[in-house]
Design a protein around this motif. Structure first.
Motif, mmCIF file in Angstrom:
data_model
loop_
_atom_site.group_PDB
_atom_site.id
_atom_site.type_symbol
_atom_site.label_atom_id
_atom_site.label_comp_id
_atom_site.label_asym_id
_atom_site.label_seq_id
_atom_site.Cartn_x
_atom_site.Cartn_y
_atom_site.Cartn_z
ATOM 1 N N GLY A 34 0.137 -1.975 -9.777
ATOM 2 C CA GLY A 34 -0.316 -2.461 -8.477
ATOM 3 C C GLY A 34 -0.597 -3.951 -8.494
ATOM 4 O O GLY A 34 -0.222 -4.670 -7.572
ATOM 5 N N ILE B 50 -1.778 3.266 -12.714
ATOM 6 C CA ILE B 50 -1.282 2.597 -11.527
ATOM 7 C C ILE B 50 -1.807 1.164 -11.385
ATOM 8 O O ILE B 50 -1.117 0.293 -10.850
ATOM 9 C CB ILE B 50 -1.626 3.431 -10.264
ATOM 10 N N ARG C 62 -0.320 18.198 -10.592
ATOM 11 C CA ARG C 62 -1.564 17.870 -9.892
ATOM 12 C C ARG C 62 -2.805 18.270 -10.694
ATOM 13 O O ARG C 62 -3.777 17.538 -10.756
ATOM 14 C CB ARG C 62 -1.565 18.558 -8.541
ATOM 15 N N ARG D 161 0.829 -1.214 0.000
ATOM 16 C CA ARG D 161 0.000 0.000 0.000
ATOM 17 C C ARG D 161 0.861 1.262 0.000
ATOM 18 O O ARG D 161 0.605 2.200 -0.756
ATOM 19 C CB ARG D 161 -0.913 -0.038 1.218
ATOM 20 N N ASP D 162 1.890 1.268 0.837
ATOM 21 C CA ASP D 162 2.768 2.441 0.905
ATOM 22 C C ASP D 162 3.516 2.651 -0.411
ATOM 23 O O ASP D 162 3.684 3.782 -0.868
ATOM 24 C CB ASP D 162 3.765 2.292 2.058
ATOM 25 N N GLU D 163 3.959 1.549 -1.009
ATOM 26 C CA GLU D 163 4.666 1.640 -2.292
ATOM 27 C C GLU D 163 3.743 2.181 -3.382
ATOM 28 O O GLU D 163 4.147 2.995 -4.203
ATOM 29 C CB GLU D 163 5.210 0.258 -2.688
ATOM 30 N N LEU D 164 2.499 1.744 -3.373
ATOM 31 C CA LEU D 164 1.547 2.216 -4.376
ATOM 32 C C LEU D 164 1.249 3.703 -4.190
ATOM 33 O O LEU D 164 1.158 4.453 -5.162
ATOM 34 C CB LEU D 164 0.264 1.393 -4.308
ATOM 35 N N LYS D 165 1.125 4.122 -2.940
ATOM 36 C CA LYS D 165 0.923 5.548 -2.653
ATOM 37 C C LYS D 165 2.091 6.367 -3.186
ATOM 38 O O LYS D 165 1.902 7.432 -3.781
ATOM 39 C CB LYS D 165 0.803 5.782 -1.152
ATOM 40 N N ALA D 166 3.301 5.877 -2.969
ATOM 41 C CA ALA D 166 4.495 6.583 -3.438
ATOM 42 C C ALA D 166 4.485 6.692 -4.961
ATOM 43 O O ALA D 166 4.848 7.739 -5.514
ATOM 44 C CB ALA D 166 5.753 5.869 -2.960
ATOM 45 N N GLN D 167 4.079 5.632 -5.640
ATOM 46 C CA GLN D 167 4.018 5.681 -7.104
ATOM 47 C C GLN D 167 2.961 6.668 -7.585
ATOM 48 O O GLN D 167 3.172 7.375 -8.571
ATOM 49 C CB GLN D 167 3.752 4.291 -7.676
ATOM 50 N N CYS D 168 1.843 6.737 -6.891
ATOM 51 C CA CYS D 168 0.798 7.707 -7.241
ATOM 52 C C CYS D 168 1.320 9.136 -7.076
ATOM 53 O O CYS D 168 1.117 9.988 -7.948
ATOM 54 C CB CYS D 168 -0.431 7.511 -6.364
ATOM 55 N N ARG D 169 1.987 9.371 -5.962
ATOM 56 C CA ARG D 169 2.535 10.709 -5.724
ATOM 57 C C ARG D 169 3.574 11.084 -6.776
ATOM 58 O O ARG D 169 3.604 12.209 -7.266
ATOM 59 C CB ARG D 169 3.141 10.775 -4.330
#
Length: 111
Positions: free
Chosen positions: A86, A82, A70, A54-62
């Motif tokens: 994912g 993503i 943005r 989950r944290d890795e996916l958030k980082a990729q989104c950011r």
């Protein structure tokens, strides 16, 4: 549907198949009715958080939002970009655990 001058329309093969639920449909119905689908979703959620997915996916989104800006990124674009990453990032041991749980469930309901 195919039509002819001398006979009524004959349903296409695809239309006949739609009337009968597929094995996947039957399994999904059984999972939902028993509440097992929610249990599996909760297990998946816990395992993905534990392994850091989950944290890795958030980082990729950011990172993607920083790259595109943005205001230039829509939710649909973010999901479209993503989602494949994912899915590929889900660890094999988690996939195996879920598969084992589904197989055990299917054996218990004896489809």
């Amino acid at each position: 549907m195919r039509a002819s001058i001398n006979r009524p329309p004959t349903p296409d093969v695809d239309e006949e198949k739609r009337d009968e639920p597929t094995l996947q449909d039957i399994i999904n119905i059984k999972l939902i009715e028993s509440g097992e689908k929610e249990n599996l979703k909760e297990l998946l959620r816990e395992r993905l958080i534990e392994c850091g997915w989950r944290d890795e996916l958030k980082a990729q989104c950011r990172a993607l939002m920083r790259k595109r800006g943005r205001s230039n990124t829509t939710v649909d674009e973010l999901v479209r970009n993503i989602t494949p990453k994912g899915r590929a990032m889900v660890p094999d041991d988690i996939k195996a655990e879920l598969l084992q749980r589904i197989q055990s469930f299917l054996m218990s309901v004896a489809l």
